[in-house]
Design a protein around this motif. Structure first.
Motif, PDB file in Angstrom:
ATOM      1  N   VAL A 192       0.870  -1.093  -0.045  1.00 37.84           N
ATOM      2  CA  VAL A 192      -0.128   0.055  -0.017  1.00 37.84           C
ATOM      3  C   VAL A 192       0.757   1.267  -0.110  1.00 37.84           C
ATOM      4  O   VAL A 192       0.506   2.367  -0.623  1.00 37.84           O
ATOM      5  CB  VAL A 192      -0.879  -0.105   1.213  1.00 37.84           C
ATOM      6  CG1 VAL A 192      -1.855   1.376   1.429  1.00 37.84           C
ATOM      7  CG2 VAL A 192      -1.871  -1.172   0.980  1.00 37.84           C
ATOM      8  N   SER A 193       1.983   1.264   0.802  1.00 38.77           N
ATOM      9  CA  SER A 193       2.971   2.198   0.866  1.00 38.77           C
ATOM     10  C   SER A 193       3.584   2.749  -0.550  1.00 38.77           C
ATOM     11  O   SER A 193       3.774   3.970  -0.789  1.00 38.77           O
ATOM     12  CB  SER A 193       3.921   2.195   1.768  1.00 38.77           C
ATOM     13  OG  SER A 193       3.137   2.271   3.357  1.00 38.77           O
ATOM     14  N   VAL A 194       3.993   1.740  -1.024  1.00 39.05           N
ATOM     15  CA  VAL A 194       4.608   1.942  -2.356  1.00 39.05           C
ATOM     16  C   VAL A 194       3.774   2.703  -3.405  1.00 39.05           C
ATOM     17  O   VAL A 194       4.263   3.374  -4.073  1.00 39.05           O
ATOM     18  CB  VAL A 194       4.929   0.592  -3.261  1.00 39.05           C
ATOM     19  CG1 VAL A 194       5.741   0.935  -4.434  1.00 39.05           C
ATOM     20  CG2 VAL A 194       6.273  -0.041  -2.172  1.00 39.05           C
ATOM     21  N   GLY A 195       2.425   1.945  -3.276  1.00 38.61           N
ATOM     22  CA  GLY A 195       1.544   2.981  -4.277  1.00 38.61           C
ATOM     23  C   GLY A 195       1.173   4.342  -3.881  1.00 38.61           C
ATOM     24  O   GLY A 195       1.317   5.188  -4.667  1.00 38.61           O
ATOM     25  N   LEU A 196       1.228   4.541  -2.553  1.00 40.39           N
ATOM     26  CA  LEU A 196       1.175   5.879  -2.108  1.00 40.39           C
ATOM     27  C   LEU A 196       2.592   6.697  -2.567  1.00 40.39           C
ATOM     28  O   LEU A 196       2.560   7.774  -3.043  1.00 40.39           O
ATOM     29  CB  LEU A 196       1.192   6.163  -0.533  1.00 40.39           C
ATOM     30  CG  LEU A 196      -0.423   5.710   0.024  1.00 40.39           C
ATOM     31  CD1 LEU A 196      -0.447   5.801   1.506  1.00 40.39           C
ATOM     32  CD2 LEU A 196      -1.408   6.630  -0.399  1.00 40.39           C
ATOM     33  N   ALA A 197       3.767   6.007  -2.382  1.00 36.73           N
ATOM     34  CA  ALA A 197       4.933   6.971  -2.545  1.00 36.73           C
ATOM     35  C   ALA A 197       5.014   7.111  -3.990  1.00 36.73           C
ATOM     36  O   ALA A 197       5.541   8.204  -4.543  1.00 36.73           O
ATOM     37  CB  ALA A 197       5.827   5.711  -2.233  1.00 36.73           C
ATOM     38  N   ILE A 198       4.594   6.256  -5.099  1.00 32.50           N
ATOM     39  CA  ILE A 198       4.509   6.435  -6.500  1.00 32.50           C
ATOM     40  C   ILE A 198       3.906   7.747  -6.761  1.00 32.50           C
ATOM     41  O   ILE A 198       4.021   8.576  -7.660  1.00 32.50           O
ATOM     42  CB  ILE A 198       4.098   5.131  -7.289  1.00 32.50           C
ATOM     43  CG1 ILE A 198       5.143   4.046  -7.259  1.00 32.50           C
ATOM     44  CG2 ILE A 198       3.731   5.611  -8.736  1.00 32.50           C
ATOM     45  CD1 ILE A 198       4.815   2.800  -7.783  1.00 32.50           C
ATOM     46  N   LEU A 199       2.614   7.793  -6.166  1.00 31.83           N
ATOM     47  CA  LEU A 199       1.898   8.968  -6.389  1.00 31.83           C
ATOM     48  C   LEU A 199       2.554  10.297  -5.807  1.00 31.83           C
ATOM     49  O   LEU A 199       2.383  11.238  -6.479  1.00 31.83           O
ATOM     50  CB  LEU A 199       0.476   8.767  -5.425  1.00 31.83           C
ATOM     51  CG  LEU A 199      -0.977   8.290  -6.314  1.00 31.83           C
ATOM     52  CD1 LEU A 199      -2.109   8.275  -5.393  1.00 31.83           C
ATOM     53  CD2 LEU A 199      -0.971   8.773  -7.633  1.00 31.83           C
ATOM     54  N   ALA A 200       3.217  10.069  -4.543  1.00 37.02           N
ATOM     55  CA  ALA A 200       3.824  11.123  -4.053  1.00 37.02           C
ATOM     56  C   ALA A 200       4.689  11.576  -4.892  1.00 37.02           C
ATOM     57  O   ALA A 200       5.021  13.096  -5.090  1.00 37.02           O
ATOM     58  CB  ALA A 200       4.301  11.152  -2.621  1.00 37.02           C
ATOM     59  N   GLU A 201       5.645  10.806  -5.467  1.00 37.05           N
ATOM     60  CA  GLU A 201       6.800  11.028  -6.059  1.00 37.05           C
ATOM     61  C   GLU A 201       6.238  11.804  -7.603  1.00 37.05           C
ATOM     62  O   GLU A 201       7.028  12.813  -8.036  1.00 37.05           O
ATOM     63  CB  GLU A 201       7.603   9.655  -6.566  1.00 37.05           C
ATOM     64  CG  GLU A 201       8.946   9.924  -7.367  1.00 37.05           C
ATOM     65  CD  GLU A 201       8.921  10.358  -8.823  1.00 37.05           C
ATOM     66  OE1 GLU A 201       9.721  11.313  -9.247  1.00 37.05           O
ATOM     67  OE2 GLU A 201       7.888   9.606  -9.366  1.00 37.05           O
ATOM     68  N   ALA A 202       5.195  11.147  -7.992  1.00 39.01           N
ATOM     69  CA  ALA A 202       4.726  12.036  -9.266  1.00 39.01           C
ATOM     70  C   ALA A 202       4.207  13.302  -8.971  1.00 39.01           C
ATOM     71  O   ALA A 202       4.488  14.149  -9.700  1.00 39.01           O
ATOM     72  CB  ALA A 202       3.601  11.135  -9.692  1.00 39.01           C
ATOM     73  N   ALA A 244      -0.944   5.873 -12.828  1.00 41.27           N
ATOM     74  CA  ALA A 244      -2.298   5.133 -12.350  1.00 41.27           C
ATOM     75  C   ALA A 244      -2.114   3.815 -12.546  1.00 41.27           C
ATOM     76  O   ALA A 244      -2.461   2.907 -11.565  1.00 41.27           O
ATOM     77  CB  ALA A 244      -3.551   5.674 -13.450  1.00 41.27           C
ATOM     78  N   VAL A 245      -1.539   3.186 -13.484  1.00 42.72           N
ATOM     79  CA  VAL A 245      -1.505   1.679 -13.588  1.00 42.72           C
ATOM     80  C   VAL A 245      -0.518   1.211 -12.315  1.00 42.72           C
ATOM     81  O   VAL A 245      -0.793   0.204 -11.690  1.00 42.72           O
ATOM     82  CB  VAL A 245      -0.751   1.171 -15.076  1.00 42.72           C
ATOM     83  CG1 VAL A 245      -0.335  -0.358 -14.925  1.00 42.72           C
ATOM     84  CG2 VAL A 245      -1.999   1.536 -16.028  1.00 42.72           C
ATOM     85  N   ALA A 246       0.785   2.016 -12.207  1.00 43.21           N
ATOM     86  CA  ALA A 246       1.672   1.389 -11.220  1.00 43.21           C
ATOM     87  C   ALA A 246       1.159   1.608  -9.834  1.00 43.21           C
ATOM     88  O   ALA A 246       1.179   0.586  -9.042  1.00 43.21           O
ATOM     89  CB  ALA A 246       2.960   2.284 -11.120  1.00 43.21           C
ATOM     90  N   THR A 247       0.217   2.713  -9.670  1.00 36.73           N
ATOM     91  CA  THR A 247      -0.321   3.061  -8.222  1.00 36.73           C
ATOM     92  C   THR A 247      -1.487   1.858  -8.196  1.00 36.73           C
ATOM     93  O   THR A 247      -1.680   1.181  -7.080  1.00 36.73           O
ATOM     94  CB  THR A 247      -0.925   4.245  -8.088  1.00 36.73           C
ATOM     95  OG1 THR A 247       0.102   5.229  -8.553  1.00 36.73           O
ATOM     96  CG2 THR A 247      -1.412   4.471  -6.727  1.00 36.73           C
ATOM     97  N   LEU A 248      -2.105   1.742  -8.949  1.00 35.23           N
ATOM     98  CA  LEU A 248      -3.213   0.669  -9.068  1.00 35.23           C
ATOM     99  C   LEU A 248      -2.772  -0.602  -8.801  1.00 35.23           C
ATOM    100  O   LEU A 248      -3.445  -1.488  -8.033  1.00 35.23           O
ATOM    101  CB  LEU A 248      -4.172   0.633 -10.354  1.00 35.23           C
ATOM    102  CG  LEU A 248      -5.348  -0.105 -10.536  1.00 35.23           C
ATOM    103  CD1 LEU A 248      -6.338   0.394  -9.361  1.00 35.23           C
ATOM    104  CD2 LEU A 248      -5.962   0.018 -11.913  1.00 35.23           C
TER     105      LEU A 248
END
Lengths: 269, 275, 319
Positions: A192-202, A244-248
């Motif tokens: 879950v955190s990696v998903g959030l981290a990818i969004l944050a980085e973006a 979106a694909v990575a986060t999803l």
């Protein structure tokens, strides 16, 4: 139909990982160079067209996958390495000594990654490193919380009391009972955190607070695309889709793992 | 024709139609109180829920349930919900969690009346206090103004009984209403139920023969979705026919076991019942 | 008792506010980087830099400077911007309203979408349409808000030309224009928030559906929907309050990014401008304000939770 979220999540992550692997060894054009006229539509030479400055979008997209995964996974693993032991400590030690790390991590919770990144960028100038540091720091509280809650729960079980009474030292108790018991919860949180981290980085790259112009991150591609939103809105399509694909993928993987590891919650999530 | 007439009722669950009730028939007269006894998974609670029309959505029901001549199987939900709480009501096992924790008890009782008969003549408040008094609550006003967590288990179960009786239903279903209570409170609640259910039809589901005996005249024994024995409760106790019933009765009579002898269990009489 | 717990929380809130401010000040001051050098440019002599540092009070010890800063902050006085030389507090005051409206509307719209959507997804979770709502929220969760914002601009501002692509008009100038300029930013912010909150609502409603009191409500004659409205929402609402408090941090961050997408003159755009100019005073002030807001609102939510949940209201130490 069982574990469909898990497989779907793993599949989407697989796509991003494949892009990252391919992008590391081969891109049609150098991702950071001007390779043709700007704003070209998709063609045989440029599969997804070119961006405003004449960079090949497909090459930049491939090369962005690696950065996305490196920052996303790297920062979260760092956060877990710090947060999990702190959480276990906080859960095992009774009284205010155990309370303090939990309270401190609550304060850190008030600092989202973006605010931390802004502080760092103001003091040091924005870079891949400040962005990663900020995301890692901001990801710590979730691990402290989850490790602490799981530890408290495990510690209240009878067999822990039995182990303590029989004279097993604290650290041994932690290693033998706590770690295996909290592993599932931590695993889910990692995803879950990696998903959030990818969004944050973006978001950070989009704001120009992360990696510099020489690094084609997806967020930065969107930042550049916004300049052409009136003339060439298609530029905003692929990088956003990739984010979106990575986060999803990571979100679904997290949900799927939760279902798999904790059948009690299957109905609820 | 009896007030409640169940004929050849089959209930199964899920895509694979896992059977829970296999063709049972029962009838309950207008002032008749029937006990249904059986272990967990025997289908006794499922039968009660079927009468209420409260089975989960993945349940399949076949056969007939007639209440006062009206067929309930296949009755549209909008008609069924008018019957629930008004013509037929149910008292459940867990008084601790069966009340909404965020709403005062008096409002929850009054709601049942208002739901079926409107906000009639502003008298609901008095009616609530009246009912709370009738179920043996000594300070109705204070209890009505309390939240569920402020009451004891016995008080909560009394409030729930008041809710079930508030609209004078013709049929009351009790699903192990005293199992979660301590022995002393259990006895009080059973006495209350015996008194309140005297002039209406009732089904009393329990795993405990002694409990059923205090409230019911007739008993049906359920095992694996079927009724294996039915009759006057004293006759069944005196002369049980089915080995499972024999085991139930023997295991309840601990006082007849000589010191040093192993305690009898149902499985001694009916090996299939081993839990 | 509950009152004692509120007192404890208040004391802890003060401690966290203090610690947070110290962290912010330390992060921007203890880290390498010389404000005086930045202000004077690279060709300044060391003597000039030293004089400027003394003038700005930068030669004082760290704790002295921190005390001065935090004492000023408590009186809403953040000194002057290193870059423009203008006082910082009035700048913040003038920018605050834009961000506040954006966040407020964003949260309201998100909750208004999330409540019915989440409840629907819960009740219909075994049916295709309920699963579709869940899937939609899963996608909304993964889409970056600023990307959604860009596409809203492309569709509604560039192609349909229904709404402005960016900028801001105060409600004093024109209420209609004010709203028109807020529609797209609020929508992009709300899409993500609604997705997050609807998942909480879904989980919470599924829990309610399994509660014994829900079965009781059904047994006394409520329909599924009726029981859910009457007894489900009361219980869901209480836990939803906590989620909204926790989501506030996400919403603040979202607002900063969204202000950038739509060129809204809010706190976020001031903050980002200040970062690019290395205007540390402004950065410190705005970050402090935002972090304090998050901590304070979480405190208020916690207190409200104590007051609303009857189980906690009278026997505070019960759980």
């Amino acid at each position: 139909m069982r574990h469909v979220t898990l497989y779907l999540g793993a599949g989407l992550i697989g796509v991003i990982v494949a892009m990252a692997v391919v992008g590391t060894f081969w891109t049609p054009y150098p991702p950071d160079a001007v390779v043709g006229p700007g704003l070209q539509p998709p063609s045989a030479e440029h599969w997804l067209g070119t961006d405003g400055l004449g960079g090949d979008i497909f090459s930049r997209l491939l090369s962005g996958a690696r950065i996305c995964l490196l920052i996303g996974i790297g920062s979260v693993v760092a956060a877990a390495v710090v947060g999990v032991p702190v959480g276990i400590f906080s859960g095992m030690v009774r009284g205010w000594v155990g309370e303090i790390p939990a309270r401190l991590s609550d304060i850190l919770y008030g600092f989202p990654a973006l605010l931390l990144a802004i502080l760092f960028a103001a003091a040091l100038g924005g870079s891949t490193w400040t962005a990663t540091m900020a995301i890692a720091l901001a990801s710590i509280p979730a691990f402290v919380r989850i490790a602490r809650a799981a530890t408290l729960q495990v510690m209240s079980q009878g067999y822990i009391e039995a182990a303590r009474v029989s004279g097993t030292p604290r650290t041994a108790v932690a290693a033998r009972h706590v770690l295996p018991n909290i592993a599932p919860a931590v695993g889910v949180q990692l995803s879950v955190s990696v998903g959030l981290a990818i969004l944050a980085e973006a978001g950070l790259s989009y704001l120009g607070l992360g990696s510099g112009p020489e690094t084609p991150t997806w967020g930065r591609m969107l930042r550049e695309a916004q300049t052409y939103v009136f003339s060439a809105p298609q530029l905003a399509l692929w990088p956003g889709l990739a984010i979106a694909v990575a986060t999803l993928g990571f979100n679904l993987l997290g949900d799927g793992l939760r279902d798999l590891l904790d059948p009690r919650l299957r109905e609820i999530r | 024709m009896s007030y409640l007439e169940i004929t050849d009722l089959h209930i199964s669950f899920g895509r694979h139609h896992r059977p829970a009730v296999r063709g049972i028939s029962l009838s309950v007269g207008e002032r008749d109180r029937l006990g249904i006894i059986g272990q967990s998974g025997s289908g006794k609670s499922v039968t009660a829920l079927a009468v209420m029309g409260l089975l989960p959505q993945h349940a399949h029901v076949a056969g007939s349930i007639r209440l006062a001549g009206r067929e309930l199987v296949g009755l549209p939900e909008r008609d069924m919900k008018r019957l629930r709480g008004d013509e037929v009501s149910m008292i459940f096992q867990e008084p601790m969690t069966a009340l909404d924790p965020t709403m005062r008890v008096g409002r929850q009782v009054g709601e049942v009346v208002a739901l079926h008969h409107g906000e009639k003549r502003g008298g609901i408040h008095d009616e609530v206090l009246d009912w709370l008094g009738r179920v043996g609550i000594s300070e109705p006003q204070r209890i009505a103004d309390s939240f569920p967590h402020e009451l004891s288990g016995g008080q909560r179960q009394r409030a729930l009984i008041a809710m079930a009786l508030a609209n004078q239903p013709g049929l009351v279903l009790c699903d192990e209403p005293t199992t979660a209570l301590d022995v002393l409170v259990q006895r009080q609640i059973l006495a209350l139920l015996a008194e309140q259910l005297a002039d209406r039809a009732a089904i009393f589901v329990s795993h405990d023969l002694a409990v059923v005996r205090q409230v019911c005249r007739r008993v049906a024994v359920m095992l694996e979705g079927e009724i294996v024995e039915e009759g006057d409760i004293e006759d069944v106790i005196a002369e049980p026919q089915h080995p499972y019933t024999k085991g139930l009765i023997a295991s309840a009579r601990v006082d007849r076991v000589a010191p040093g002898e192993p305690l009898p269990s149902v499985a001694d009489y009916y090996p299939g019942a081993a839990t | 008792m509950a009152l004692r717990r509120v007192g404890e929380r208040a004391a802890w809130l003060l401690a966290s506010l203090l610690l947070a401010s110290l962290l912010i000040f330390a992060a921007t001051n203890a880290l390498p980087g010389d404000v005086a050098q930045v202000m004077l440019g690279t060709n300044a002599t060391p003597g000039e830099a030293a004089r400027l540092r003394a003038e700005l009070g930068l030669d004082q010890p760290f704790l002295v400077r921190y005390m001065e800063w935090i004492w000023g902050a408590l009186r809403f006085d953040f000194g002057e911007s290193y870059i423009t030389g203008k006082p910082i507090a009035p700048l913040i005051a003038s920018r605050l309203a834009v961000s506040a409206w954006l966040i407020l509307f964003g949260m309201i719209v998100a909750v208004l979408i999330a409540l019915p959507a989440g409840a629907y997804a819960a009740v219909r979770r075994r049916h295709a349409d309920g699963v579709a709502v869940s899937a939609l929220s899963q996608i909304g969760l993964a889409v970056p808000a600023f990307w959604a914002g860009i596409w809203l601009v492309v569709i509604f501002a560039v192609n349909l030309q229904w709404l402005p692509a960016g900028g801001y008009v105060t409600p004093q100038e024109s209420v209609g224009q004010w709203l028109a300029h807020l529609v797209l930013p609020v929508t992009s912010l709300a899409i993500v928030q609604a997705s997050i909150i609807s998942r909480y609502v879904r989980g919470s409603v599924i829990e309610v559906l399994h509660e014994d009191y829900f079965r009781t409500a059904r047994a006394v004659g409520w329909s599924r929907t009726g029981a859910l409205m009457r007894h489900g929402l009361r219980n869901t609402g209480i836990s939803l309050l906590t989620v909204i408090g926790l989501q506030l941090a996400t919403l603040l961050v979202g607002a900063i990014i969204i202000e950038q997408v739509f060129a809204l003159p809010g706190l976020g755009s001031s903050l980002l401008l200040a970062v690019s100019q290395r205007d540390l005073g402004v950065v410190q002030a705005i970050v402090l304000l935002l972090v304090w807001a998050v901590l304070a609102i979480n405190f208020l939510v916690d207190v409200a939770y104590q007051l609303i949940d009857p189980r906690l209201r009278r026997v505070g130490d019960d759980r």
